[in-house]
Design an enzyme around this catalytic site. Structure first.
Site, mmCIF file in Angstrom:
data_model
loop_
_atom_site.group_PDB
_atom_site.id
_atom_site.type_symbol
_atom_site.label_atom_id
_atom_site.label_comp_id
_atom_site.label_asym_id
_atom_site.label_seq_id
_atom_site.Cartn_x
_atom_site.Cartn_y
_atom_site.Cartn_z
ATOM 1 N N GLN A 11 0.836 -1.219 0.000
ATOM 2 C CA GLN A 11 0.000 0.000 0.000
ATOM 3 C C GLN A 11 0.860 1.254 0.000
ATOM 4 O O GLN A 11 0.694 2.149 -0.826
ATOM 5 C CB GLN A 11 -0.845 0.067 1.270
ATOM 6 C CG GLN A 11 -1.826 -1.036 1.484
ATOM 7 C CD GLN A 11 -2.836 -0.631 2.539
ATOM 8 O OE1 GLN A 11 -3.848 -0.018 2.186
ATOM 9 N NE2 GLN A 11 -2.583 -0.945 3.781
ATOM 10 N N ASP A 34 13.399 -11.082 -0.856
ATOM 11 C CA ASP A 34 12.799 -11.571 0.394
ATOM 12 C C ASP A 34 13.789 -11.249 1.515
ATOM 13 O O ASP A 34 14.944 -11.717 1.472
ATOM 14 C CB ASP A 34 12.578 -13.095 0.270
ATOM 15 C CG ASP A 34 11.994 -13.712 1.531
ATOM 16 O OD1 ASP A 34 12.027 -13.071 2.591
ATOM 17 O OD2 ASP A 34 11.511 -14.859 1.429
ATOM 18 N N ALA A 57 7.135 -5.679 5.218
ATOM 19 C CA ALA A 57 6.878 -6.238 6.554
ATOM 20 C C ALA A 57 5.861 -7.359 6.462
ATOM 21 O O ALA A 57 5.120 -7.465 5.481
ATOM 22 C CB ALA A 57 6.351 -5.149 7.490
ATOM 23 N N THR A 59 2.650 -7.935 7.678
ATOM 24 C CA THR A 59 1.697 -6.945 8.201
ATOM 25 C C THR A 59 0.363 -7.530 8.662
ATOM 26 O O THR A 59 -0.478 -6.779 9.159
ATOM 27 C CB THR A 59 1.404 -5.856 7.138
ATOM 28 O OG1 THR A 59 0.938 -6.500 5.949
ATOM 29 C CG2 THR A 59 2.620 -5.020 6.836
ATOM 30 N N ASP A 99 1.705 1.918 15.473
ATOM 31 C CA ASP A 99 1.085 2.301 16.752
ATOM 32 C C ASP A 99 0.896 1.081 17.660
ATOM 33 O O ASP A 99 0.727 1.228 18.869
ATOM 34 C CB ASP A 99 -0.276 2.962 16.498
ATOM 35 C CG ASP A 99 -1.227 2.106 15.683
ATOM 36 O OD1 ASP A 99 -0.761 1.324 14.828
ATOM 37 O OD2 ASP A 99 -2.457 2.198 15.891
ATOM 38 N N TYR A 122 2.763 -9.116 16.225
ATOM 39 C CA TYR A 122 3.112 -8.121 15.208
ATOM 40 C C TYR A 122 3.815 -6.925 15.869
ATOM 41 O O TYR A 122 4.895 -6.505 15.439
ATOM 42 C CB TYR A 122 1.838 -7.682 14.474
ATOM 43 C CG TYR A 122 2.018 -6.492 13.568
ATOM 44 C CD1 TYR A 122 2.697 -6.598 12.355
ATOM 45 C CD2 TYR A 122 1.506 -5.234 13.919
ATOM 46 C CE1 TYR A 122 2.857 -5.495 11.529
ATOM 47 C CE2 TYR A 122 1.665 -4.129 13.102
ATOM 48 C CZ TYR A 122 2.334 -4.266 11.900
ATOM 49 O OH TYR A 122 2.503 -3.172 11.090
HETATM 50 N N1 LIG Z 1 -1.210 -1.411 7.174
HETATM 51 C C1 LIG Z 1 -1.291 -0.760 8.330
HETATM 52 O O1 LIG Z 1 -2.387 -0.481 8.860
HETATM 53 C C2 LIG Z 1 -0.025 -0.312 9.035
HETATM 54 C C3 LIG Z 1 -0.139 0.346 10.272
HETATM 55 C C4 LIG Z 1 1.032 0.734 10.913
HETATM 56 C C5 LIG Z 1 2.275 0.506 10.354
HETATM 57 N N2 LIG Z 1 2.353 -0.150 9.152
HETATM 58 C C6 LIG Z 1 3.677 -0.420 8.594
HETATM 59 O O2 LIG Z 1 3.809 0.341 7.403
HETATM 60 C C7 LIG Z 1 4.572 -0.389 6.437
HETATM 61 C C8 LIG Z 1 3.826 -0.464 5.118
HETATM 62 O O3 LIG Z 1 2.563 -1.083 5.366
HETATM 63 P P1 LIG Z 1 1.628 -1.502 4.136
HETATM 64 O O4 LIG Z 1 0.228 -1.455 4.629
HETATM 65 O O5 LIG Z 1 2.025 -0.751 2.914
HETATM 66 O O6 LIG Z 1 2.030 -3.031 3.993
HETATM 67 P P2 LIG Z 1 1.607 -4.071 2.844
HETATM 68 O O7 LIG Z 1 0.626 -3.457 1.919
HETATM 69 O O8 LIG Z 1 1.276 -5.342 3.539
HETATM 70 O O9 LIG Z 1 2.971 -4.238 2.046
HETATM 71 C C9 LIG Z 1 4.076 -4.911 2.599
HETATM 72 C C10 LIG Z 1 4.906 -5.436 1.481
HETATM 73 O O10 LIG Z 1 6.006 -6.155 2.058
HETATM 74 C C11 LIG Z 1 6.131 -7.370 1.334
HETATM 75 N N3 LIG Z 1 6.778 -8.393 2.129
HETATM 76 C C12 LIG Z 1 6.228 -9.261 3.022
HETATM 77 N N4 LIG Z 1 7.138 -10.120 3.476
HETATM 78 C C13 LIG Z 1 8.300 -9.792 2.863
HETATM 79 C C14 LIG Z 1 9.606 -10.340 2.908
HETATM 80 N N5 LIG Z 1 9.900 -11.419 3.649
HETATM 81 N N6 LIG Z 1 10.568 -9.772 2.154
HETATM 82 C C15 LIG Z 1 10.296 -8.716 1.370
HETATM 83 N N7 LIG Z 1 9.073 -8.169 1.269
HETATM 84 C C16 LIG Z 1 8.088 -8.703 2.008
HETATM 85 C C17 LIG Z 1 4.706 -7.744 0.991
HETATM 86 O O11 LIG Z 1 4.696 -8.728 -0.043
HETATM 87 P P3 LIG Z 1 3.511 -9.826 -0.061
HETATM 88 O O12 LIG Z 1 2.245 -9.071 -0.254
HETATM 89 O O13 LIG Z 1 3.893 -10.713 -1.203
HETATM 90 O O14 LIG Z 1 3.560 -10.505 1.288
HETATM 91 C C18 LIG Z 1 4.136 -6.411 0.578
HETATM 92 O O15 LIG Z 1 4.368 -6.113 -0.778
HETATM 93 C C19 LIG Z 1 4.879 -1.739 7.076
HETATM 94 O O16 LIG Z 1 6.184 -1.712 7.605
HETATM 95 C C20 LIG Z 1 3.871 -1.866 8.197
HETATM 96 O O17 LIG Z 1 4.362 -2.658 9.271
HETATM 97 C C21 LIG Z 1 1.237 -0.557 8.480
#
Ligand SMILES: NC(=O)c1ccc[n+]([C@@H]2O[C@H](COP(=O)([O-])OP(=O)(O)OC[C@H]3O[C@@H](n4cnc5c(N)ncnc54)[C@H](OP(=O)(O)O)[C@@H]3O)[C@@H](O)[C@H]2O)c1
Length: 282
Positions: A11, A34, A57, A59, A99, A122
């Site tokens: 995202q 990875d 991550a 997630t 958070d 998480y």
């Molecule tokens: N989403 C939320 O509400 C939220 C809230 C607070 C903080 N965050 C943090 O913000 C950041 C971005 O979040 P987001 O919502 O954009 O996350 P996301 O849409 O889940 O994207 C995460 C990306 O990381 C990839 N990934 C997963 N495992 C991996 C690995 N072993 N090696 C390399 N890439 C890998 C995923 O690939 P696959 O799809 O193939 O697994 C996906 O493309 C993250 O660090 C998350 O922890 C998110």
């Protein structure tokens, strides 16, 4: 400026690509990249980056309860490897965190210096990622965000919009409070942060706060469908992972730099207008 983005297909990764398009970008994500696999450090150092934005991550908060070792390998050990590569490249590291490092007992917006005490796997693994990044590489900004949604990938806004199109009644928890954050706004804030010398932990969320029920009610009201949004308690929903009842983040350090994300209601309205335009264009 040469920038490596990990999690580029996620995202936030998608929005970062758009916002940082004027720079030389190296986009890394699964399956070719990875963070638990081979050559992680080399794939980053080969790009000779000035900045590494580590958004990749594990997630899925509920799945992490069933796969704690995998979550630790990705979120903590993987982050340490990315931090080592950033340090070896002489690049600044921006690590995205959450958070959910807090337990919700404070009942007033959390400051960067407040003690973390995660309630779920998480949160524990992301906090360990923060600690390892900061220990490995002094030139690191840990950006804690929350309740993220965007055009690409699965998220709460899309799930509620989908439910509203098929159900007359939607049940949503009303005892968890946080700050919805549009991924496009966060990407712009990160770009602005690159123009500062911020280091350490920084909170970056949409302004204002609400419960998931209030968030869902606003989504349904903006979509304009006459649906009932029913309040339920966290206990009634019984999810695998515990979540903090309160995880609003004060953005004081960011505001001190003159960087502000829009209020969550304004960002949501803008996002839903954008989705409508894209759906109508198809
Ligand atoms: N989403 C939320 O509400 C939220 C809230 C607070 C903080 N965050 C943090 O913000 C950041 C971005 O979040 P987001 O919502 O954009 O996350 P996301 O849409 O889940 O994207 C995460 C990306 O990381 C990839 N990934 C997963 N495992 C991996 C690995 N072993 N090696 C390399 N890439 C890998 C995923 O690939 P696959 O799809 O193939 O697994 C996906 O493309 C993250 O660090 C998350 O922890 C998110």
């Amino acid at each position: 400026m040469r920038i490596v983005i990990t999690g580029a297909k996620g995202q936030l990764g998608h929005e970062l690509q758009a916002v940082l398009a004027e720079y030389h970008l190296t986009l890394l994500d699964m399956p070719a990249f990875d963070v638990t696999g081979p050559d992680v450090e080399r794939k980053i150092t080969d790009a000779r980056p000035n900045v590494v934005i580590h958004a990749a991550a594990f997630t899925n908060v509920d799945e992490a309860e069933h796969e704690p070792q995998r979550a630790m390998a990705v979120n903590a050990e993987g982050t340490e490897r990315v931090a080592r590569a950033a340090a070896d490249s002489g690049a600044r590291l921006v690590y995205l965190s959450t958070d959910y490092v807090f337990d919700g007992s404070k009942q007033a917006p959390y400051l960067e210096c407040d003690e973390a005490n995660p309630l779920n796997v998480y949160g524990r693994t992301k906090l360990e990622g923060e600690r390892r990044a900061l220990a490995r590489h002094p030139n690191t900004v840990v950006v804690r965000t929350a309740w993220l949604y965007g055009m690409h990938g699965r998220n709460f806004v899309k799930a509620i919009a989908q439910a509203a199109s098929t159900q007359s009644e939607i049940r949503v928890v009303n005892d968890q409070r946080g700050s919805p954050t549009y991924a496009g706004d966060l990407a712009r804030a990160i770009k602005a942060m690159l123009g500062t010398d911020l280091k350490g932990v920084v909170h970056a969320t949409g302004a204002g706060d609400c419960t998931w029920h209030e968030f869902a009610s606003e989504i349904v009201s903006l979509i304009g469908l006459p649906r009932r949004v029913v309040q339920v308690s966290t206990a009634e929903m019984a999810r695998p992972a515990s979540r903090p009842g309160y995880s609003v983040l004060a953005n004081a350090i960011l505001y001190g730099q003159g960087i502000r994300l829009p209020h969550w209601k304004d960002a949501l309205a803008q996002f839903l207008r954008q989705i409508k335009v894209e759906v109508e264009a198809k």
